[in-house]
Design a protein around this motif. Sequence first.
Motif, PDB file in Angstrom:
ATOM      1  N   ALA A  15       0.844  -1.194   0.000  1.00 30.22           N
ATOM      2  CA  ALA A  15       0.000   0.000   0.000  1.00 30.22           C
ATOM      3  C   ALA A  15       0.874   1.237   0.000  1.00 30.22           C
ATOM      4  N   CYS A  16       1.060   1.823  -1.169  1.00 32.14           N
ATOM      5  CA  CYS A  16       1.951   2.965  -1.308  1.00 32.14           C
ATOM      6  C   CYS A  16       1.128   4.246  -1.286  1.00 32.14           C
ATOM      7  N   ALA A  17       0.626   4.595  -0.131  1.00 34.12           N
ATOM      8  CA  ALA A  17      -0.247   5.752  -0.023  1.00 34.12           C
ATOM      9  C   ALA A  17       0.391   6.799   0.875  1.00 34.12           C
ATOM     10  N   GLY A  18      -0.070   8.065   0.714  1.00 36.35           N
ATOM     11  CA  GLY A  18       0.411   9.135   1.559  1.00 36.35           C
ATOM     12  C   GLY A  18       1.711   9.722   1.052  1.00 36.35           C
ATOM     13  N   ASP A  19       2.174  10.760   1.758  1.00 34.56           N
ATOM     14  CA  ASP A  19       3.407  11.448   1.373  1.00 34.56           C
ATOM     15  C   ASP A  19       4.609  10.764   2.016  1.00 34.56           C
ATOM     16  N   PRO A  81      11.107   5.625  -1.463  1.00 33.08           N
ATOM     17  CA  PRO A  81      10.309   4.529  -0.895  1.00 33.08           C
ATOM     18  C   PRO A  81       9.120   5.075  -0.113  1.00 33.08           C
ATOM     19  N   HIS A  82       7.979   4.448  -0.269  1.00 34.50           N
ATOM     20  CA  HIS A  82       6.803   4.837   0.492  1.00 34.50           C
ATOM     21  C   HIS A  82       6.829   4.232   1.893  1.00 34.50           C
ATOM     22  N   HIS A  83       7.579   3.168   2.042  1.00 37.00           N
ATOM     23  CA  HIS A  83       7.788   2.557   3.353  1.00 37.00           C
ATOM     24  C   HIS A  83       9.292   2.320   3.472  1.00 37.00           C
ATOM     25  N   ALA A  84       9.992   3.239   4.124  1.00 39.02           N
ATOM     26  CA  ALA A  84      11.458   3.220   4.148  1.00 39.02           C
ATOM     27  C   ALA A  84      11.948   2.229   5.204  1.00 39.02           C
ATOM     28  N   LEU A  85      12.159   1.002   4.783  1.00 37.20           N
ATOM     29  CA  LEU A  85      12.554  -0.036   5.733  1.00 37.20           C
ATOM     30  C   LEU A  85      13.974   0.165   6.240  1.00 37.20           C
TER      31      LEU A  85
END
Length: 270
Positions: A15-19, A81-85
């Motif tokens: 889910a690649c949502a948001g800023d 990345p939308h979720h920077a692991l």
Amino acid sequence: MKHATVLGMICLLTACAGDPATHADAMAQPAGLQREQVQAGAFLLTSYARITRTDQPLTVYIEGDGMAWRSRNRPSDDPTPHHALGLSLAVADTSANVVYLARPCQFTPMSVNPRCAVTYWTDKRYAEEVVASMNAAVTQYLRRLPGQRVNLVGYSGGGALAVLVAARRQDVASLRTVAGNLDHAAVNRLHQVSPMPDSLNAIDVAQRVATIPQLHVSGADDTVVPPSVARSFVAAVGPCAQLRIVDGMAHESDWAARWPGLKAITLPCS
């Protein structure tokens, strides 16, 4: 021919949502990591840093490949990345001196980064100028800590860059990777996607990092960069490298939750 690497398509399955920048700031601030920008070689890099003790070493975290592709044949306009692991690992680190380095063109506006081009998050993501930029950023941060050494950590494609940076330095105290793409040629063959001849390959410098204490962590359920990749790299390095395969973990699992325990593992040759 299939053009997108599987690593670059992971965001398509999440889910690649948001800023992304707002999300990254919200992750970093409670850990005392402050957003900065570093001119390093060809690229203006975005970083998050917490440096509080000049008598302690520096730990540098390098982000993964991010959102490199929008579809199997269409590169992304922005690899952030939308979720920077990779950032989540840095947030989980309570060491005195921690720096997170985003990859070239991630989190940094293209308008202030004129060297950014699609090729740097597709076929040239591990190119010489990319490695040189990351290495220059490490050097700049170490100047704040005279006489100290650096611990390098890389997630996914950032693991490749951590190895490639380590191979050209004499001040690396340790090297760790999580789900690291330590042989992009093997990974791309596995997934039947295009090779990256303009990128350097971590496994080619395995002997140049052979005396550095290191740990390479892989998820038993990782089908993107399977444990066999880390296993081959560790065998190429020799006795100073350790492999840890973690049951129940896939490529984009919650590695940050496991990180304090994994980071505490005693390294060989240390």
